[in-house]
Design an enzyme around this catalytic site. Structure first.
Site, PDB file in Angstrom:
ATOM      1  CD  GLN A  98      -2.446  -0.931   2.606  1.00 60.56           C
ATOM      2  OE1 GLN A  98      -3.209   0.237   2.525  1.00 60.56           O
ATOM      3  NE2 GLN A  98      -2.919  -2.513   3.143  1.00 60.56           N
ATOM      4  CE  LYS A 193       1.107  -8.566 -11.986  1.00 61.44           C
ATOM      5  NZ  LYS A 193       1.117  -9.233 -10.700  1.00 61.44           N
ATOM      6  N   GLY A 226      -0.965 -16.753  -7.347  1.00 60.01           N
ATOM      7  CA  GLY A 226      -1.577 -16.540  -8.956  1.00 60.01           C
ATOM      8  C   GLY A 226      -0.755 -16.201  -9.898  1.00 60.01           C
ATOM      9  CB  THR A 227       1.536 -12.770 -10.443  1.00 62.81           C
ATOM     10  OG1 THR A 227       0.012 -11.890  -9.746  1.00 62.81           O
ATOM     11  CG2 THR A 227       2.024 -12.771 -11.437  1.00 62.81           C
TER      12      THR A 227
END
Length: 311
Positions: A98, A193, A226-227
């Site tokens: 963040q 992506k 996931g990536t």
């Protein structure tokens, strides 16, 4: 080196790493008591005098928030116990993702955590592989920003891959991957992506040629995997001979273990900035205790740490 002028203490979650750091420094781990109450509150107290000493507090701030709160209380207690300097050693800096306001009405968590650490009273931060280098500017105290590449270089060399190729799983990590490719004088490929939402990858494309190459995907954090697993499959679909991955911080949450096991990845290597509690046979951790111990030693001796940076 004598440790008469400094002491090393650890919070609960990073004691395993602090013990390794102290073994490298040939010094005992300081005696710290953390008392927990039935409502979840806890208190911190030093069980030995730290008056006039430089204290190094080792604690990663990955979830839960108790780890951050524990560190804040350790800092406050050290300041009130008349420590000469209070140095936060945070191998994994939580909330670092963040780091900007990328949509309306959101917090910048990394800046907030930096402000809390400063308000608590740290004199220096020692950390490793922040999600974005510019987060060092969130602090008004010296920041020693280390790189896990120091740990990974020997591992890559020992693989003795003839057709080594470095890959970044996204464009944001291109600078990091480019540094590895330059160091090893090998090709670089990128994955482009899009994300549907946090932790969910949309489309992904390969930029570059991986035909017949032994690919190592370089990243800073692997969360749900996931990536990195999708990138690995994409590399194999484009003709790669083999695919491995390395990342600094081993979050590995949710379905990460299952995704890694089902992926074409031969192995995925992490530092031990975060303890791995999963069960994937493909996950291995290399200790970063040596680079943190050497940095502590050099800080105490007022020596340069620049030779720590291989990549």
């Amino acid at each position: 080196m004598s440790n008469d002028n400094y002491l090393v203490f650890s919070g609960t979650c990073t004691r395993y790493l602090a013990e390794k750091i102290c073994a490298e420094l040939n010094c005992p781990l300081g005696n710290l008591a953390i008392t927990r109450f039935s409502d979840g509150e806890f208190s911190v107290s030093y069980e030995e005098s730290i008056r006039g000493r430089d204290v190094f507090l080792v604690q990663s701030t990955f979830p839960s928030a108790d780890n951050l709160m524990e560190l804040l209380l350790m800092i406050d207690a050290a300041k009130r116990a008349s420590a000469k300097t209070v140095n936060a050693v945070i191998p994994y800096f939580g909330w670092a993702r963040q780091d900007r306001k990328d949509q309306p009405r959101v917090s910048i968590g990394a800046k907030l955590v930096a402000d809390m650490l400063s308000a608590a009273g740290i004199h220096r931060l020692v950390t490793m592989d922040l999600h974005a280098d510019q987060e060092q500017g969130f602090f008004d105290v010296p920041v020693d920003h280390l790189y896990a590449s120091t740990v990974f270089v020997d591992w890559i060399n020992n693989l003795k891959l003839k057709n080594l190729c470095i890959a970044s799983p996204d464009v944001g990590g291109s600078k990091r991957a480019s540094a590895y490719a330059k160091y090893f004088d090998c090709p670089l490929v990128l994955c482009h992506k899009t994300r549907k939402k946090a932790n969910v990858v949309g489309e992904m494309q390969v930029i570059g040629d991986v035909e017949g190459m032994d690919v190592i995907i370089v990243d800073d954090i692997v969360d749900t995997a996931g990536t990195v697993t999708r990138a690995a499959q994409l590399m194999m679909d484009h003709g790669a001979a083999s695919v491995r991955a390395l990342a600094s911080h081993c979050i590995m949450s949710g379905p990460a273990d299952e995704r890694v096991e089902a992926s074409p990845l031969l192995e995925i290597i992490f530092s031990d900035s975060i303890p791995y509690r999963g069960n994937s046979t493909k996950v291995k951790q290399l200790s970063c205790a040596g680079i943190f111990a050497e940095t502590i030693r050099r800080v105490e001796a007022n020596e340069s740490i620049s030779s720590q940076y291989l990549i």
